[in-house]
Design a protein around this motif. Sequence first.
Motif, PDB file in Angstrom:
ATOM      1  N   UNK A 181       0.821  -1.209   0.000  1.00  0.00           N
ATOM      2  CA  UNK A 181       0.000   0.000   0.000  1.00  0.00           C
ATOM      3  C   UNK A 181       0.857   1.262   0.000  1.00  0.00           C
ATOM      4  N   UNK A 182       1.899   1.278   0.815  1.00  0.00           N
ATOM      5  CA  UNK A 182       2.796   2.433   0.851  1.00  0.00           C
ATOM      6  C   UNK A 182       3.487   2.622  -0.493  1.00  0.00           C
ATOM      7  N   UNK A 183       3.874   1.537  -1.124  1.00  0.00           N
ATOM      8  CA  UNK A 183       4.540   1.630  -2.423  1.00  0.00           C
ATOM      9  C   UNK A 183       3.611   2.246  -3.476  1.00  0.00           C
ATOM     10  N   UNK A 184       2.382   1.765  -3.543  1.00  0.00           N
ATOM     11  CA  UNK A 184       1.450   2.268  -4.553  1.00  0.00           C
ATOM     12  C   UNK A 184       1.093   3.740  -4.305  1.00  0.00           C
ATOM     13  N   UNK A 185       0.836   4.078  -3.052  1.00  0.00           N
ATOM     14  CA  UNK A 185       0.472   5.464  -2.733  1.00  0.00           C
ATOM     15  C   UNK A 185       1.672   6.382  -2.937  1.00  0.00           C
ATOM     16  N   UNK A 186       2.878   5.874  -2.631  1.00  0.00           N
ATOM     17  CA  UNK A 186       4.080   6.684  -2.831  1.00  0.00           C
ATOM     18  C   UNK A 186       4.286   7.055  -4.290  1.00  0.00           C
ATOM     19  N   UNK A 187       3.947   6.163  -5.208  1.00  0.00           N
ATOM     20  CA  UNK A 187       4.068   6.464  -6.636  1.00  0.00           C
ATOM     21  C   UNK A 187       3.134   7.617  -7.006  1.00  0.00           C
ATOM     22  N   UNK A 188       1.897   7.555  -6.538  1.00  0.00           N
ATOM     23  CA  UNK A 188       0.952   8.628  -6.852  1.00  0.00           C
ATOM     24  C   UNK A 188       1.360   9.941  -6.215  1.00  0.00           C
ATOM     25  N   UNK A 189       1.937   9.882  -5.040  1.00  0.00           N
ATOM     26  CA  UNK A 189       2.467  11.096  -4.406  1.00  0.00           C
ATOM     27  C   UNK A 189       3.545  11.737  -5.283  1.00  0.00           C
ATOM     28  N   UNK A 190       4.455  10.912  -5.776  1.00  0.00           N
ATOM     29  CA  UNK A 190       5.550  11.425  -6.594  1.00  0.00           C
ATOM     30  C   UNK A 190       5.032  12.082  -7.873  1.00  0.00           C
TER      31      UNK A 190
END
Length: 300
Positions: A181-190
């Motif tokens: 979950x952190x990985x997927x959300x981190x991509x959208x944050x970037x």
Amino acid sequence: MKRASSQPILIYCKESDYEEVMEKVQFQEMAGKDRGGGRGEDEDEFDDMADQVTCISLHKREPIKRGEGELSWDSDMWRQEQKTRATRLEKQLKARWALEDQIEDQLNRFHAHYNRATAPTRLKDVAQLLMPKGTPAYEMAALSWFGDWRPTAIVGLLRSMAHSSSSLSEPMGLEEALSQLIHEIGIEEAVLDEEMAEIQANCVLHLPFGPAGSVNNRAAGPALARVQSEFKKIHRVITKAQNLRFRALELAVKKVLCQTDAAEFLVAFVGIQDLIHQIAAQQKLRKGPVSVPLKALGCS
């Protein structure tokens, strides 16, 4: 060997013993008739054994077959017990439903809060979303990402709770789901960070107060209209950020956590946010410039 008085007589007498004793009794009776009715010690012993067998037969109870009814008082007790258990179970169900409703209500409030960015806004409203007036500088530095929590920080809080000894059930099972979950959300944050950086660069280059604005954009229309256009772009980024915040919170509560852990997480989330606000408000009362490390701003 004599049995203890507290033990049931059936333990010491099996059906085979019963048959053996009866055979001996019958044999003794026939022998007594042959001797003319005289009695001896052996006869007395056999009489005692016969009495014992008679006693056993009185205490013997046939097993109750499945499907046959119990005594009336047993049925009454059974019905009362089932009624009590059903009442207790109903209370537990109501408590679970109440907890589920409270969790849903809390999520709806977060959704309403984060959904403010989707409403029509003026220029000053966009600025308020980026830098809320009621948020002290230290709180902005600790949590803010386009005006509020970073989505990965929300899930990171959940990970820290999973690693603690007294919070959340099955912490080992959560680790893989949280990492994904952190990985997927981190991509959208970037992606949103890059989009905002591009807007900021264009603002500097093309707005009327920029270096090239007075020359290159003179024929592009009124200055206020160009400012409004850039702020609309910022507003779209903030709207995406708000949606991402709520989605991270909703996924954590509904997809990763069980109901009890979700309630505990929401309590912790609100409590930590309030604690950070109080500390930042106290720091605001002190004099001196605010110094914030770049890592706190989300920069690598």
